[in-house]
Design a protein around this motif. Structure first.
Motif, PDB file in Angstrom:
ATOM      1  N   GLY A 248      16.760  59.095  56.706  1.00  0.00           N
ATOM      2  CA  GLY A 248      15.515  59.374  57.409  1.00  0.00           C
ATOM      3  C   GLY A 248      15.174  60.853  57.445  1.00  0.00           C
ATOM      4  O   GLY A 248      14.071  61.236  57.819  1.00  0.00           O
ATOM      5  N   THR A 249      16.138  61.711  57.050  1.00  0.00           N
ATOM      6  CA  THR A 249      15.863  63.145  56.968  1.00  0.00           C
ATOM      7  C   THR A 249      15.485  63.476  55.535  1.00  0.00           C
ATOM      8  O   THR A 249      15.506  62.622  54.654  1.00  0.00           O
ATOM      9  CB  THR A 249      17.074  63.983  57.427  1.00  0.00           C
ATOM     10  N   ASN A 250      15.189  64.716  55.287  1.00  0.00           N
ATOM     11  CA  ASN A 250      14.669  65.156  53.992  1.00  0.00           C
ATOM     12  C   ASN A 250      15.815  65.325  52.988  1.00  0.00           C
ATOM     13  O   ASN A 250      16.541  66.316  53.014  1.00  0.00           O
ATOM     14  CB  ASN A 250      13.910  66.463  54.170  1.00  0.00           C
ATOM     15  N   LEU A 251      15.970  64.348  52.098  1.00  0.00           N
ATOM     16  CA  LEU A 251      17.035  64.385  51.088  1.00  0.00           C
ATOM     17  C   LEU A 251      16.860  65.575  50.150  1.00  0.00           C
ATOM     18  O   LEU A 251      17.834  66.253  49.825  1.00  0.00           O
ATOM     19  CB  LEU A 251      17.063  63.080  50.290  1.00  0.00           C
ATOM     20  N   ARG A 252      15.635  65.839  49.724  1.00  0.00           N
ATOM     21  CA  ARG A 252      15.406  66.960  48.798  1.00  0.00           C
ATOM     22  C   ARG A 252      15.837  68.276  49.428  1.00  0.00           C
ATOM     23  O   ARG A 252      16.480  69.106  48.764  1.00  0.00           O
ATOM     24  CB  ARG A 252      13.930  67.023  48.394  1.00  0.00           C
ATOM     25  N   ALA A 253      15.495  68.504  50.673  1.00  0.00           N
ATOM     26  CA  ALA A 253      15.892  69.753  51.347  1.00  0.00           C
ATOM     27  C   ALA A 253      17.410  69.851  51.430  1.00  0.00           C
ATOM     28  O   ALA A 253      17.987  70.928  51.227  1.00  0.00           O
ATOM     29  CB  ALA A 253      15.271  69.818  52.736  1.00  0.00           C
ATOM     30  N   TRP A 254      18.052  68.725  51.698  1.00  0.00           N
ATOM     31  CA  TRP A 254      19.507  68.695  51.778  1.00  0.00           C
ATOM     32  C   TRP A 254      20.112  69.051  50.425  1.00  0.00           C
ATOM     33  O   TRP A 254      21.043  69.845  50.333  1.00  0.00           O
ATOM     34  CB  TRP A 254      19.945  67.304  52.242  1.00  0.00           C
ATOM     35  N   LEU A 255      19.567  68.486  49.352  1.00  0.00           N
ATOM     36  CA  LEU A 255      20.065  68.768  48.004  1.00  0.00           C
ATOM     37  C   LEU A 255      19.831  70.222  47.608  1.00  0.00           C
ATOM     38  O   LEU A 255      20.705  70.861  47.011  1.00  0.00           O
ATOM     39  CB  LEU A 255      19.398  67.829  46.988  1.00  0.00           C
TER      40      LEU A 255
ATOM     41  N   GLU B 238      26.024  76.287  46.636  1.00  0.00           N
ATOM     42  CA  GLU B 238      26.937  76.262  45.487  1.00  0.00           C
ATOM     43  C   GLU B 238      26.692  77.468  44.575  1.00  0.00           C
ATOM     44  O   GLU B 238      27.624  78.080  44.076  1.00  0.00           O
ATOM     45  CB  GLU B 238      26.774  74.948  44.710  1.00  0.00           C
ATOM     46  N   PHE B 239      25.439  77.818  44.376  1.00  0.00           N
ATOM     47  CA  PHE B 239      25.111  78.979  43.557  1.00  0.00           C
ATOM     48  C   PHE B 239      25.732  80.242  44.151  1.00  0.00           C
ATOM     49  O   PHE B 239      26.377  81.022  43.451  1.00  0.00           O
ATOM     50  CB  PHE B 239      23.590  79.136  43.439  1.00  0.00           C
ATOM     51  N   TYR B 240      25.554  80.441  45.454  1.00  0.00           N
ATOM     52  CA  TYR B 240      26.106  81.638  46.094  1.00  0.00           C
ATOM     53  C   TYR B 240      27.632  81.633  46.073  1.00  0.00           C
ATOM     54  O   TYR B 240      28.262  82.677  45.892  1.00  0.00           O
ATOM     55  CB  TYR B 240      25.583  81.798  47.514  1.00  0.00           C
ATOM     56  N   SER B 241      28.232  80.469  46.226  1.00  0.00           N
ATOM     57  CA  SER B 241      29.693  80.379  46.144  1.00  0.00           C
ATOM     58  C   SER B 241      30.184  80.785  44.755  1.00  0.00           C
ATOM     59  O   SER B 241      31.172  81.511  44.615  1.00  0.00           O
ATOM     60  CB  SER B 241      30.169  78.958  46.454  1.00  0.00           C
ATOM     61  N   GLN B 242      29.481  80.314  43.735  1.00  0.00           N
ATOM     62  CA  GLN B 242      29.854  80.677  42.365  1.00  0.00           C
ATOM     63  C   GLN B 242      29.678  82.174  42.117  1.00  0.00           C
ATOM     64  O   GLN B 242      30.495  82.800  41.438  1.00  0.00           O
ATOM     65  CB  GLN B 242      29.040  79.868  41.358  1.00  0.00           C
ATOM     66  N   MET B 243      28.614  82.749  42.663  1.00  0.00           N
ATOM     67  CA  MET B 243      28.382  84.185  42.491  1.00  0.00           C
ATOM     68  C   MET B 243      29.494  84.997  43.155  1.00  0.00           C
ATOM     69  O   MET B 243      29.979  85.978  42.592  1.00  0.00           O
ATOM     70  CB  MET B 243      27.017  84.587  43.066  1.00  0.00           C
ATOM     71  N   ARG B 244      29.891  84.598  44.357  1.00  0.00           N
ATOM     72  CA  ARG B 244      30.992  85.299  45.040  1.00  0.00           C
ATOM     73  C   ARG B 244      32.269  85.174  44.228  1.00  0.00           C
ATOM     74  O   ARG B 244      33.020  86.141  44.071  1.00  0.00           O
ATOM     75  CB  ARG B 244      31.192  84.741  46.442  1.00  0.00           C
TER      76      ARG B 244
ATOM     77  N   VAL C 180      23.315  72.072  38.689  1.00  0.00           N
ATOM     78  CA  VAL C 180      22.716  70.814  39.148  1.00  0.00           C
ATOM     79  C   VAL C 180      23.775  69.712  39.155  1.00  0.00           C
ATOM     80  O   VAL C 180      23.874  68.930  40.111  1.00  0.00           O
ATOM     81  CB  VAL C 180      21.506  70.416  38.281  1.00  0.00           C
ATOM     82  N   GLN C 181      24.577  69.655  38.107  1.00  0.00           N
ATOM     83  CA  GLN C 181      25.626  68.640  38.045  1.00  0.00           C
ATOM     84  C   GLN C 181      26.592  68.805  39.211  1.00  0.00           C
ATOM     85  O   GLN C 181      26.953  67.828  39.873  1.00  0.00           O
ATOM     86  CB  GLN C 181      26.379  68.736  36.717  1.00  0.00           C
ATOM     87  N   GLU C 182      27.015  70.025  39.476  1.00  0.00           N
ATOM     88  CA  GLU C 182      27.928  70.276  40.601  1.00  0.00           C
ATOM     89  C   GLU C 182      27.275  69.901  41.928  1.00  0.00           C
ATOM     90  O   GLU C 182      27.916  69.338  42.810  1.00  0.00           O
ATOM     91  CB  GLU C 182      28.372  71.739  40.608  1.00  0.00           C
ATOM     92  N   THR C 183      25.985  70.174  42.056  1.00  0.00           N
ATOM     93  CA  THR C 183      25.244  69.814  43.267  1.00  0.00           C
ATOM     94  C   THR C 183      25.239  68.302  43.460  1.00  0.00           C
ATOM     95  O   THR C 183      25.483  67.802  44.567  1.00  0.00           O
ATOM     96  CB  THR C 183      23.797  70.346  43.177  1.00  0.00           C
ATOM     97  N   LEU C 184      24.954  67.573  42.387  1.00  0.00           N
ATOM     98  CA  LEU C 184      24.917  66.117  42.478  1.00  0.00           C
ATOM     99  C   LEU C 184      26.292  65.530  42.805  1.00  0.00           C
ATOM    100  O   LEU C 184      26.405  64.588  43.600  1.00  0.00           O
ATOM    101  CB  LEU C 184      24.362  65.523  41.180  1.00  0.00           C
ATOM    102  N   VAL C 185      27.322  66.084  42.223  1.00  0.00           N
ATOM    103  CA  VAL C 185      28.688  65.626  42.509  1.00  0.00           C
ATOM    104  C   VAL C 185      29.010  65.873  43.985  1.00  0.00           C
ATOM    105  O   VAL C 185      29.550  64.995  44.669  1.00  0.00           O
ATOM    106  CB  VAL C 185      29.715  66.318  41.586  1.00  0.00           C
ATOM    107  N   ARG C 186      28.689  67.054  44.474  1.00  0.00           N
ATOM    108  CA  ARG C 186      28.953  67.362  45.888  1.00  0.00           C
ATOM    109  C   ARG C 186      28.134  66.466  46.810  1.00  0.00           C
ATOM    110  O   ARG C 186      28.632  66.008  47.836  1.00  0.00           O
ATOM    111  CB  ARG C 186      28.671  68.829  46.174  1.00  0.00           C
ATOM    112  N   ALA C 187      26.887  66.249  46.465  1.00  0.00           N
ATOM    113  CA  ALA C 187      26.035  65.396  47.293  1.00  0.00           C
ATOM    114  C   ALA C 187      26.580  63.970  47.326  1.00  0.00           C
ATOM    115  O   ALA C 187      26.620  63.338  48.387  1.00  0.00           O
ATOM    116  CB  ALA C 187      24.605  65.414  46.760  1.00  0.00           C
ATOM    117  N   TRP C 188      26.977  63.461  46.161  1.00  0.00           N
ATOM    118  CA  TRP C 188      27.514  62.103  46.100  1.00  0.00           C
ATOM    119  C   TRP C 188      28.791  62.002  46.930  1.00  0.00           C
ATOM    120  O   TRP C 188      29.007  61.038  47.653  1.00  0.00           O
ATOM    121  CB  TRP C 188      27.782  61.704  44.650  1.00  0.00           C
ATOM    122  N   ASP C 189      29.631  63.030  46.820  1.00  0.00           N
ATOM    123  CA  ASP C 189      30.885  63.066  47.564  1.00  0.00           C
ATOM    124  C   ASP C 189      30.639  63.126  49.075  1.00  0.00           C
ATOM    125  O   ASP C 189      31.398  62.569  49.849  1.00  0.00           O
ATOM    126  CB  ASP C 189      31.717  64.269  47.101  1.00  0.00           C
TER     127      ASP C 189
END
Length: 186
Positions: free
Chosen positions: A53-60, A67-73, A36-45
Motif C-alpha cells: 500500500g506504500t510507494n514501491l517505486r520510491a522504496w526501490l 546501494e550506489f553510495y555504499s559502492q562508492m564508499r 539495478v540488478q543488485e537493487t532488485l536482488v536486495r528488494a526481493w530479499d
C-alpha cells in the motif's frame, strides 16, 4: 500469493525507471545494469519489510541510491592493483617478537607503583598533555612530569633497555625488509 505476484509485477514495471536513474548516477550502462540488478536482488530479499500500500517505486529508488553510495564508499577504500605490483611490494615484520615484547612490557608496567603507571599511561598511551594529566590526577604538572620520568626510568630497567635503538625490529628483520625486490634493483 497475490501479494507476491503484485510485488514481482511492481519490480518488473520499475526496471526501466530504475535503469534510467542508475545511468544518471553511474554514467555507464553496464555499471547501471549491475546496480539495478543488485537493487532488485536486495528488494526481493527484503520484500517482507516492504509495507503493501506504500510507494514501491520510491522504496526501490531508495534502495538503488543507498546501494550506489555504499559502492562508492567501498571503491574509495579499494586500491586498484591489477598487475599485483602493490601486493608484491607489501611486506610486514613478523609479529611473534612484537607480541612477546608487548607481554614483557605489560608485566613491567604492572610492577610500577599505581601513581607512576597512571601517569605514564595518561601521557604515553592516551596522548594527553601534562596539564591534562595533572588535572585528572589532581596534582601539579611537575608532579606528573616527575612520575612519568620515574616510570620511564623504571620501565627501562625492568625491560633491560638502554637506548631507543633497542626498540623496533631486530637487525635481521630490518635487513630483510629493506632489501631491494627482485627486478626492482636500481
Amino acid at each position: 500469493m497475490t501479494d507476491a505476484m503484485d510485488f514481482k509485477d511492481g519490480l518488473l514495471t520499475a526496471i526501466p525507471n530504475l535503469r534510467a536513474f542508475a545511468i544518471s548516477l553511474c554514467g555507464t550502462a553496464d555499471k547501471a545494469d549491475d546496480l539495478v540488478q543488485e537493487t532488485l536482488v536486495r528488494a526481493w530479499d527484503k520484500q517482507a519489510s516492504f509495507q503493501p500500500g506504500t510507494n514501491l517505486r520510491a522504496w526501490l529508488f531508495t534502495i538503488l541510491r543507498n546501494e550506489f553510495y555504499s559502492q562508492m564508499r567501498k571503491r574509495g577504500r579499494e586500491v586498484s592493483d591489477a598487475d599485483g605490483a602493490l601486493t608484491v611490494a607489501m611486506a610486514t615484520h613478523p609479529e611473534q617478537a612484537g607480541k612477546l615484547d608487548m607481554q614483557d612490557f605489560q608485566a613491567a608496567l604492572a610492577e610500577l607503583p599505581d601513581d607512576q603507571r597512571e601517569a605514564i599511561i595518561l601521557i604515553g598511551a592516551t596522548g594527553l598533555s601534562y596539564e591534562e594529566a595533572a588535572e585528572i590526577c589532581d596534582c601539579a604538572v611537575g608532579t606528573v612530569k616527575s612520575r612519568v620520568s620515574r616510570a620511564r626510568k623504571r620501565l627501562s630497567e625492568l625491560l633491560g633497555v638502554s637506548d631507543s635503538s633497542e626498540y623496533g625490529p631486530d637487525g635481521v628483520s630490518t635487513h630483510v625488509m629493506n632489501r631491494p625486490l627482485v627486478g626492482n634493483a636500481a
